[in-house]
Write a protein that holds these residues in place. Structure first.
Motif, PDB file in Angstrom:
ATOM      1  N   GLU A   9       0.861  -1.179   0.000  1.00 33.67           N
ATOM      2  CA  GLU A   9       0.000   0.000   0.000  1.00 33.67           C
ATOM      3  C   GLU A   9       0.895   1.224   0.000  1.00 33.67           C
ATOM      4  O   GLU A   9       1.739   1.383   0.891  1.00 33.67           O
ATOM      5  CB  GLU A   9      -0.906  -0.051   1.230  1.00 33.67           C
ATOM      6  CG  GLU A   9      -2.062   0.931   1.237  1.00 33.67           C
ATOM      7  CD  GLU A   9      -1.650   2.315   1.656  1.00 33.67           C
ATOM      8  OE1 GLU A   9      -2.186   3.288   1.125  1.00 33.67           O
ATOM      9  OE2 GLU A   9      -0.760   2.412   2.521  1.00 33.67           O
ATOM     10  N   TYR A  50      -4.848  -1.734  -0.811  1.00 31.66           N
ATOM     11  CA  TYR A  50      -3.576  -2.288  -1.257  1.00 31.66           C
ATOM     12  C   TYR A  50      -3.499  -2.274  -2.779  1.00 31.66           C
ATOM     13  O   TYR A  50      -4.416  -2.721  -3.465  1.00 31.66           O
ATOM     14  CB  TYR A  50      -3.376  -3.690  -0.674  1.00 31.66           C
ATOM     15  CG  TYR A  50      -3.108  -3.609   0.807  1.00 31.66           C
ATOM     16  CD1 TYR A  50      -4.162  -3.595   1.720  1.00 31.66           C
ATOM     17  CD2 TYR A  50      -1.814  -3.470   1.298  1.00 31.66           C
ATOM     18  CE1 TYR A  50      -3.921  -3.462   3.078  1.00 31.66           C
ATOM     19  CE2 TYR A  50      -1.573  -3.343   2.661  1.00 31.66           C
ATOM     20  CZ  TYR A  50      -2.639  -3.328   3.537  1.00 31.66           C
ATOM     21  OH  TYR A  50      -2.400  -3.190   4.879  1.00 31.66           O
ATOM     22  N   ASP A  51      -2.387  -1.750  -3.274  1.00 30.90           N
ATOM     23  CA  ASP A  51      -2.264  -1.431  -4.689  1.00 30.90           C
ATOM     24  C   ASP A  51      -1.739  -2.573  -5.540  1.00 30.90           C
ATOM     25  O   ASP A  51      -2.071  -2.675  -6.723  1.00 30.90           O
ATOM     26  CB  ASP A  51      -1.333  -0.222  -4.860  1.00 30.90           C
ATOM     27  CG  ASP A  51      -1.762   0.969  -4.018  1.00 30.90           C
ATOM     28  OD1 ASP A  51      -1.060   1.271  -3.029  1.00 30.90           O
ATOM     29  OD2 ASP A  51      -2.793   1.566  -4.347  1.00 30.90           O
TER      30      ASP A  51
END
Length: 124
Positions: free
Chosen positions: A99, A111-112
């Motif tokens: 993240e 969260y990416d």
């Protein structure tokens, strides 16, 4: 950006595993890095997280506290999840995620980037 988990497998109850999440394309020390797990037919839940914002390690599930330990090696750009005293209910696919803001959150949505997961199976 790539996160690659490894270290899963089949283990008997009471055994140990150490999961590894190796990152490329980003510097983990600049992110919040979390471990999640998803059991069969269950939702994905946060297990633990290291925050780059405050340097703290968080454990989200009471059943893992005292058994699981998360750590990070900045030189290797890798995080680990040491799991001891494994129980059949720990059976799940384990994912690492990052993240970018740097704060740990115990939910999936901020969260990416995610790894592909590693399977942990604990037999009774």
């Amino acid at each position: 950006v790539q996160l690659v988990e490894s270290g899963g497998g089949l283990v008997q109850a009471g055994g140990s595993l150490r999961l590894t999440c190796a990152a490329s394309g980003l510097t983990l020390d600049h992110y919040a890095v979390a471990w999640f797990r998803q059991g069969p037919g269950k939702e994905r839940k946060a297990v633990s997280c290291i925050s780059s914002a405050d340097g703290k390690i968080y454990y989200y599930e009471d059943p893992v506290k005292g058994r699981f330990t998360m750590s990070k090696d900045n030189a290797k750009n890798t995080v680990y999840l040491q799991m001891n005293g494994l129980k059949p209910e720990d059976t799940a696919t384990y994912y690492c995620a990052v993240e970018e803001v740097g704060y740990c959150v115990g939910t999936v949505w901020p969260y990416d980037h995610w790894g592909q997961g590693t399977q942990v199976t604990v037999s009774s």
